[in-house]
Design a protein around this motif. Structure first.
Motif, short mmCIF file in Angstrom:
data_model
loop_
_atom_site.label_atom_id
_atom_site.label_comp_id
_atom_site.label_asym_id
_atom_site.label_seq_id
_atom_site.Cartn_x
_atom_site.Cartn_y
_atom_site.Cartn_z
N SER A 46 0.83 8.91 -1.42
CA SER A 46 0.79 10.12 -1.93
C SER A 46 -0.71 10.90 -2.04
O SER A 46 -0.95 11.93 -2.37
CB SER A 46 1.58 10.28 -3.16
OG SER A 46 1.01 9.21 -4.15
N THR A 47 -1.66 9.97 -1.57
CA THR A 47 -2.91 10.25 -2.02
C THR A 47 -3.81 9.93 -0.47
O THR A 47 -4.43 8.88 -0.28
CB THR A 47 -3.64 9.54 -2.87
OG1 THR A 47 -3.47 8.13 -2.89
CG2 THR A 47 -3.08 9.93 -4.43
N PRO A 48 -3.44 10.68 0.46
CA PRO A 48 -4.20 10.51 1.72
C PRO A 48 -5.79 10.48 1.59
O PRO A 48 -6.31 9.75 2.77
CB PRO A 48 -3.88 11.82 2.53
CG PRO A 48 -3.31 12.65 1.72
CD PRO A 48 -2.86 12.13 0.51
N GLU A 49 -6.35 10.95 0.81
CA GLU A 49 -7.83 10.59 0.61
C GLU A 49 -8.28 9.48 0.45
O GLU A 49 -9.16 8.98 1.11
CB GLU A 49 -8.47 12.06 -0.49
CG GLU A 49 -7.90 11.58 -1.82
CD GLU A 49 -6.95 12.29 -2.23
OE1 GLU A 49 -6.52 12.42 -3.19
OE2 GLU A 49 -5.86 12.73 -1.37
N PHE A 50 -7.55 8.75 -0.47
CA PHE A 50 -7.99 7.45 -0.79
C PHE A 50 -7.55 6.57 0.19
O PHE A 50 -7.94 5.55 0.32
CB PHE A 50 -7.41 6.96 -2.14
CG PHE A 50 -7.96 8.00 -3.18
CD1 PHE A 50 -9.40 7.68 -3.43
CD2 PHE A 50 -7.24 8.53 -4.25
CE1 PHE A 50 -9.91 8.42 -4.29
CE2 PHE A 50 -8.03 9.21 -5.21
CZ PHE A 50 -9.12 9.21 -5.37
N GLN A 51 -6.42 6.74 1.00
CA GLN A 51 -6.03 6.15 2.27
C GLN A 51 -7.19 6.16 3.17
O GLN A 51 -7.51 5.06 3.55
CB GLN A 51 -4.87 6.61 2.81
CG GLN A 51 -3.46 6.41 2.32
CD GLN A 51 -2.25 7.13 2.84
OE1 GLN A 51 -2.44 7.84 3.78
NE2 GLN A 51 -1.19 6.13 3.05
N GLU A 52 -7.86 7.04 3.55
CA GLU A 52 -9.12 7.30 4.16
C GLU A 52 -10.14 6.36 3.72
O GLU A 52 -10.87 5.71 4.23
CB GLU A 52 -9.32 8.82 4.57
CG GLU A 52 -10.82 8.85 5.31
CD GLU A 52 -10.13 8.48 6.85
OE1 GLU A 52 -11.22 8.36 7.59
OE2 GLU A 52 -9.18 8.23 7.06
N LEU A 64 0.96 -1.29 0.02
CA LEU A 64 -0.02 0.03 0.04
C LEU A 64 0.77 1.33 0.16
O LEU A 64 0.33 2.33 0.13
CB LEU A 64 -0.94 0.05 1.15
CG LEU A 64 -2.20 -1.19 1.30
CD1 LEU A 64 -2.62 -1.17 2.57
CD2 LEU A 64 -3.06 -0.80 0.37
N GLU A 65 2.10 1.13 -0.45
CA GLU A 65 3.13 2.36 -0.19
C GLU A 65 2.56 3.30 -1.46
O GLU A 65 2.74 4.59 -1.29
CB GLU A 65 4.52 1.91 -0.64
CG GLU A 65 5.02 0.98 0.58
CD GLU A 65 6.57 0.90 0.30
OE1 GLU A 65 6.90 1.15 -0.74
OE2 GLU A 65 7.16 0.14 1.01
#
Length: 540
Positions: free
Chosen positions: A258-264, A253-254
């Motif tokens: 760079s896309t914290p919105e999709f991490q959430e 998941l590295e």
């Protein structure tokens, strides 16, 4: 008292000495007054009268009953003075027996008795010591296990006299506690209650060893570490710390860093999937019993061991999240993160009937978490798509059964099934498909389910059959109904080769390939010099 019968004689009386003729139960049943006649005859004998009078006189004067026997023992040496029912010389002869085996041999008394009772003295039963089976704080670990754990703790803290910092604690969580590595952060915070930033050897021993974690199974350890101290259940928020750790440390998941919105969004989707399958009570409060019954702990261990997150099909696959999110994005045309009936009716190329979509939005199967009336939020959609594409799973069966059960009595009748199939029949006619009458469909459904009660289908019946998903598709998903009737032999062979894959696993795999191919085609068109249109941008 003259002619009195001593109590010692009464105590030594043996009923078999009367030599009464044996009477069968049938004889007594045929003549119920026989016993009364025999008693009256015995009571009229002179010796019996003297015995009764002596006992009454002793009772009137307050004399103890045993005193009667002490004061009058005139007949003590003559055997039993109880009057005989038979005249002298008319007693039936005894059957020949050895002296030792005769039941009339006076048995030696075991011990003294105030009434001279011939009853045996029963010794007190030996008290069995029952070992302790309840431990308020858990069963204590064996001494060998405890010593081994303390030795491992000393090894890890040997070069860290002042304690371990958070970034040094992962090996302790994984090697000593045998937990997935992404539990190290939350475990550290559970021990470091004062937020000092360092955990000493004694602090860890107090929490882990003295807290009896050594004797707990892994599911119980995870449950206690995740839940809030004053709760007896897990909430969705309790899972967020480990999801954040997975997103920041897992090699698969590295690319999302760079896309914290999709991490959430990924974390939310994983949590929704966990509660959909594990929280069978539907209370949003996941209990220890539910956790132990599920495969969640095994999936967590697989996440820790597997570098490719997409190989962890249960709950954590990124490809599965991608499919769910993209399907929601396709329906949410105005991108307000809410969809209504008109949006949902387009799902699966208009596969569902209007009647079943109305039932979904009536929220009889599951109450929406969305606060907007008539709108379905992302969490609600995750529950819907997992139920729709995995109809044979237990949550899917319960979801659609409640939708079809119009009166909510827990039983599907032919009228309820016909109500939903009527729209299917109309759609078949509009598509120039050969219509199948409901009477024929009903016979097919009954044959597939095999209900315990003829004509009535219960939730238990649906869970017993492996064709529950197909039954639901017959009633309200025309595309899947037709696809099942004309199944590709190649797909059938694939299913047999991978029996562990669920309907959801196969659907997600097909959809991910389709979506990735569309993205590749879009990238090629963008690279050919076409004008870039932000409104057509994919969600990733």
């Amino acid at each position: 008292m003259e002619g009195a019968v001593s109590m010692s004689d009464v105590a030594a009386f043996q009923p078999e000495a009367l030599q009464l003729p044996e009477l069968s139960p049938l004889a007594l049943k045929a003549n119920p007054f026989l016993a009364e006649q025999l008693f009256s005859q015995w009571f009229s004998l002179p010796d019996t009268s003297r015995l009764v009078k002596s006992l009454l006189a002793a009772a009137k004067t307050g004399e103890p009953l045993n005193a009667v026997g002490n004061s009058s023992s005139t007949n003590a040496g003559s055997g039993s003075s109880i009057p005989s029912m038979f005249p002298s010389g008319c007693t039936p002869p005894l059957s020949p027996r050895s002296v030792s085996g005769s039941p009339r041999t006076v048995k030696q008394r075991v011990g003294p008795s105030s009434l001279g009772s011939p009853l045996k003295v029963i010794s007190e039963p030996v008290r069995e010591v029952i070992p302790q089976f309840y431990f308020k704080n858990g069963r204590l670990p064996p001494a060998e296990t405890r010593e081994r754990c303390l030795f491992d703790i000393d090894q890890h803290f040997y070069s860290h006299v002042d304690g371990l910092q958070q970034n040094e604690f992962t090996s302790v969580a994984k090697d000593i506690c045998k937990l997935p590595s992404f539990f190290s952060t939350i475990l550290f915070r559970r021990i470091d209650v004062n937020n000092v930033g360092i955990i000493t050897r004694d602090q860890f021993i107090d929490y882990w060893v003295k807290g009896n974690f050594l004797t707990m199974d892994l599911a119980t350890q995870i449950y206690i570490i995740l839940k809030q101290p004053d709760h007896e259940y897990l909430t969705q928020e309790d899972f967020r710390p480990i999801l954040r750790e997975i997103l920041s440390t897992h090699p698969g998941l590295e690319f999302l860093q760079s896309t914290p919105e999709f991490q959430e969004r990924y974390a939310e989707t994983v949590i929704y999937r966990i509660f959909h399958y594990v929280n069978r009570s539907g209370t949003s409060r996941l209990t220890l019993k539910e956790l132990k019954r599920s495969n969640l702990v095994a999936a967590m261990l697989q996440v820790d061991d597997e570098e490719d997150i997409n190989k962890v099909l249960r709950y954590f696959s990124y490809e599965h999240f991608y499919v769910i999110y993209c399907k929601f994005w396709e329906l949410d045309t105005d991108h307000d993160f809410l969809i209504d009936k008109e949006n949902l009716i387009r799902y699966g190329n208009h596969a569902l009937t209007y009647r079943i979509v109305d039932r979904v939005f009536s929220q009889v199967a599951r109450k929406f978490r969305s606060k907007i009336e008539g709108k379905m939020g992302y969490e609600d959609f995750v529950y819907f798509i997992l139920s729709e594409e995995d109809k044979s799973s237990e949550p899917g069966i319960e979801f659609w059964f409640n939708c079809i059960d119009l009166d909510g009595n827990g039983v599907l009748t032919s009228n309820e099934m016909q109500f939903f199939y009527e729209e299917q029949l109309h759609r078949m006619e509009c598509m120039a498909q050969e219509p199948v009458l409901f009477e024929d469909i009903l016979c097919q459904i009954i044959d597939m389910i095999g209900p315990e009660t003829d004509g009535l289908v219960t939730l238990r019946d649906m869970k017993r059959t492996k064709l529950a998903g197909h039954v639901f598709n017959i009633l309200f998903n025309l595309n899947k109904f037709i696809a099942f009737e004309s199944r590709d032999p190649f797909l059938i062979r694939q299913e047999r080769e991978n029996p562990t894959l669920t309907e959801w696993d196969r659907f997600a795999h097909r959809e991910y390939i389709r979506l990735s191919m569309e993205d590749d085609a879009e990238d090629l068109s963008n690279g050919s010099g076409d004008v870039w249109d932000e409104s057509l941008e994919a969600p990733f």
